[in-house]
Motif scaffolding. Structure first.
Motif, PDB file in Angstrom:
ATOM      1  N   LEU A 167       0.827  -1.205   0.000  1.00 30.27           N
ATOM      2  CA  LEU A 167       0.000   0.000   0.000  1.00 30.27           C
ATOM      3  C   LEU A 167       0.861   1.256   0.000  1.00 30.27           C
ATOM      4  N   GLU A 168       1.983   1.213   0.712  1.00 30.25           N
ATOM      5  CA  GLU A 168       2.877   2.375   0.722  1.00 30.25           C
ATOM      6  C   GLU A 168       3.418   2.638  -0.675  1.00 30.25           C
ATOM      7  N   LEU A 169       3.743   1.568  -1.389  1.00 25.52           N
ATOM      8  CA  LEU A 169       4.236   1.726  -2.755  1.00 25.52           C
ATOM      9  C   LEU A 169       3.129   2.233  -3.675  1.00 25.52           C
ATOM     10  N   VAL A 170       1.909   1.715  -3.484  1.00 27.27           N
ATOM     11  CA  VAL A 170       0.760   2.161  -4.283  1.00 27.27           C
ATOM     12  C   VAL A 170       0.530   3.658  -4.094  1.00 27.27           C
ATOM     13  N   LEU A 171       0.627   4.106  -2.855  1.00 25.02           N
ATOM     14  CA  LEU A 171       0.379   5.513  -2.554  1.00 25.02           C
ATOM     15  C   LEU A 171       1.384   6.421  -3.260  1.00 25.02           C
ATOM     16  N   ASN A 172       2.585   5.903  -3.478  1.00 26.21           N
ATOM     17  CA  ASN A 172       3.637   6.698  -4.131  1.00 26.21           C
ATOM     18  C   ASN A 172       3.873   6.271  -5.572  1.00 26.21           C
ATOM     19  N   ALA A 173       2.898   5.592  -6.162  1.00 29.51           N
ATOM     20  CA  ALA A 173       3.076   5.015  -7.497  1.00 29.51           C
ATOM     21  C   ALA A 173       3.329   6.067  -8.573  1.00 29.51           C
ATOM     22  N   LYS A 174       2.585   7.160  -8.552  1.00 22.70           N
ATOM     23  CA  LYS A 174       2.665   8.129  -9.636  1.00 22.70           C
ATOM     24  C   LYS A 174       4.057   8.729  -9.785  1.00 22.70           C
ATOM     25  N   PRO A 175       4.665   9.275  -8.726  1.00 21.71           N
ATOM     26  CA  PRO A 175       6.011   9.850  -8.903  1.00 21.71           C
ATOM     27  C   PRO A 175       7.065   8.801  -9.249  1.00 21.71           C
ATOM     28  N   LEU A 176       6.780   7.525  -8.935  1.00 21.52           N
ATOM     29  CA  LEU A 176       7.725   6.458  -9.246  1.00 21.52           C
ATOM     30  C   LEU A 176       7.498   5.877 -10.640  1.00 21.52           C
ATOM     31  N   GLY A 177       6.450   6.341 -11.317  1.00 24.10           N
ATOM     32  CA  GLY A 177       6.156   5.841 -12.658  1.00 24.10           C
ATOM     33  C   GLY A 177       5.555   4.453 -12.668  1.00 24.10           C
ATOM     34  N   LEU A 178       4.906   4.058 -11.578  1.00 25.54           N
ATOM     35  CA  LEU A 178       4.289   2.736 -11.479  1.00 25.54           C
ATOM     36  C   LEU A 178       2.797   2.838 -11.757  1.00 25.54           C
ATOM     37  N   VAL A 179       2.178   1.716 -12.125  1.00 19.24           N
ATOM     38  CA  VAL A 179       0.752   1.695 -12.457  1.00 19.24           C
ATOM     39  C   VAL A 179       0.003   0.859 -11.422  1.00 19.24           C
ATOM     40  N   PRO A 180      -0.738   1.495 -10.499  1.00 18.96           N
ATOM     41  CA  PRO A 180      -1.517   0.724  -9.529  1.00 18.96           C
ATOM     42  C   PRO A 180      -2.794   0.184 -10.162  1.00 18.96           C
ATOM     43  N   VAL A 181      -3.164  -1.037  -9.797  1.00 20.37           N
ATOM     44  CA  VAL A 181      -4.390  -1.665 -10.307  1.00 20.37           C
ATOM     45  C   VAL A 181      -5.162  -2.207  -9.111  1.00 20.37           C
ATOM     46  N   ASN A 182      -6.308  -1.613  -8.831  1.00 18.70           N
ATOM     47  CA  ASN A 182      -7.132  -2.048  -7.706  1.00 18.70           C
ATOM     48  C   ASN A 182      -8.119  -3.129  -8.162  1.00 18.70           C
ATOM     49  N   TYR A 183      -7.985  -4.304  -7.585  1.00 17.69           N
ATOM     50  CA  TYR A 183      -8.796  -5.444  -8.016  1.00 17.69           C
ATOM     51  C   TYR A 183     -10.289  -5.209  -7.797  1.00 17.69           C
ATOM     52  N   ASP A 184     -10.655  -4.612  -6.684  1.00 19.59           N
ATOM     53  CA  ASP A 184     -12.072  -4.382  -6.399  1.00 19.59           C
ATOM     54  C   ASP A 184     -12.711  -3.481  -7.449  1.00 19.59           C
ATOM     55  N   ARG A 185     -12.002  -2.435  -7.859  1.00 20.09           N
ATOM     56  CA  ARG A 185     -12.514  -1.550  -8.910  1.00 20.09           C
ATOM     57  C   ARG A 185     -12.499  -2.265 -10.256  1.00 20.09           C
ATOM     58  N   TRP A 186     -11.460  -3.044 -10.488  1.00 19.72           N
ATOM     59  CA  TRP A 186     -11.338  -3.775 -11.745  1.00 19.72           C
ATOM     60  C   TRP A 186     -12.518  -4.741 -11.922  1.00 19.72           C
ATOM     61  N   VAL A 187     -12.922  -5.397 -10.868  1.00 20.64           N
ATOM     62  CA  VAL A 187     -14.012  -6.370 -10.925  1.00 20.64           C
ATOM     63  C   VAL A 187     -15.351  -5.706 -11.201  1.00 20.64           C
ATOM     64  N   THR A 188     -15.567  -4.536 -10.629  1.00 23.18           N
ATOM     65  CA  THR A 188     -16.901  -3.940 -10.640  1.00 23.18           C
ATOM     66  C   THR A 188     -17.104  -2.846 -11.677  1.00 23.18           C
ATOM     67  N   ARG A 189     -16.031  -2.311 -12.283  1.00 25.63           N
ATOM     68  CA  ARG A 189     -16.181  -1.145 -13.153  1.00 25.63           C
ATOM     69  C   ARG A 189     -15.534  -1.379 -14.518  1.00 25.63           C
ATOM     70  N   GLU A 190     -16.367  -1.565 -15.505  1.00 25.29           N
ATOM     71  CA  GLU A 190     -15.863  -1.762 -16.859  1.00 25.29           C
ATOM     72  C   GLU A 190     -15.085  -0.552 -17.363  1.00 25.29           C
TER      73      GLU A 190
END
Length: 292
Positions: A167-190
């Motif tokens: 979660l700490e890495l997810v929170l800082n994903a943008k400045p690190l150039g990483l792409v966070p993917v939340n499974y709960d949102r992925w499952v429910t939102r096309e």
């Protein structure tokens, strides 16, 4: 030529990779569902090296391999091109890691020994909201008849620390150039799934949830479900709410103030549930008596 003779993953594959993804995620976070979806949306074919060992060559340390979304048979030590060589140049390559959250200062430190950092197109951080993740992991552990209660608790405590690091890495994903993917949102939102494909430069060829993946025995709760759209993956924790071991896990998590703060920023509903649970967990007779 044996696989050990190759110096890079690209050499061993037998084709020139196109989009190359490296994924990180805790177990029971929807890793394989999301990776299968990524493969289905590659117009050029795909090779997936599952659950590789950190700091070692992916071409040697995969747990299993998929080609175009289908698992293939290969003996360790055999040339990787035995199963990947039929893919055309430009095919997608996915290398995955489980239960591991890379230190931000070491992202360019040879996490994959045979994959140069500039060869990685995108780094994905796959995570799941806390309540459903904890419920699913514990249910999976409890399904193992050889797993004693204290063993389950020990694994859960270690996993809580790793989850917090993720979660700490997810929170800082943008400045690190990483792409966070939340499974709960992925499952429910096309639309969320489509936006991720756009961010990764992939065509939207199949935006369904696909089939339930067999890794880890499939769903921890719905063993007979094969179509992922029939899963209730975003509402698991109520099924475990009265489980005594799950309650211990929640109490332990509620004492980790750093974890709670991260949850408040990334999943406020889960943070509220955990905070409310702690307030309700006091022994009534002690409260009524004013303590002992």
């Amino acid at each position: 030529m044996t696989d050990t003779a190759h110096k890079t993953l690209a050499d061993a594959l037998g084709f020139k990779p196109g989009v190359t993804l490296r994924t990180f995620g805790m177990r029971r976070s929807g890793n394989h569902a999301i990776i299968n979806w990524l493969q289905r949306n590659s117009a050029t074919g795909s090779a997936f090296l599952n659950n590789c060992a950190v700091g070692r060559p992916a071409r040697r340390t995969w747990r299993s391999i998929e080609i175009n979304g289908e698992r293939v048979g290969i003996v360790k030590g055999d040339p990787l091109a035995t199963v990947t060589g039929g893919l055309n140049d430009g095919a997608m390559v996915i290398v995955s890691y489980e239960d591991f959250s890379p230190d931000p200062d070491e992202m360019a430190g040879g996490l994959t020994a045979d994959l140069e950092d500039d060869a990685v197109s995108y780094e994905l951080l796959i995570y799941r909201n806390f309540m459903n993740w904890a419920a699913s992991l514990l249910r999976k552990l409890q399904a193992n008849e050889d797993q004693e209660t204290l063993d389950c608790l020990r694994i859960m405590m270690v996993s809580l620390a790793k989850y917090r690091d993720m979660l700490e890495l997810v929170l800082n994903a943008k400045p690190l150039g990483l792409v966070p993917v939340n499974y709960d949102r992925w499952v429910t939102r096309e639309p969320y799934r489509e936006s991720l494909l756009n961010a990764l430069g992939l065509p939207c060829r199949d935006n369904s949830l696909g089939d339930v993946q067999p890794y880890g025995g499939g769903s921890s709760f719905q063993k007979d479900v094969t179509d992922a759209q029939h899963l209730e993956a975003d509402n698991r924790w109520p099924e475990m709410a009265n489980d005594a071991i799950f309650q211990i896990v929640l109490l332990a998590a509620s004492q980790d103030h750093e974890l709670l703060e991260l949850m408040r920023k990334l999943m406020p509903r889960d943070a509220e549930l955990l905070t409310n649970y702690l307030e309700q967990a006091e022994f009534p007779y002690l409260v009524q008596a004013g303590g002992i």
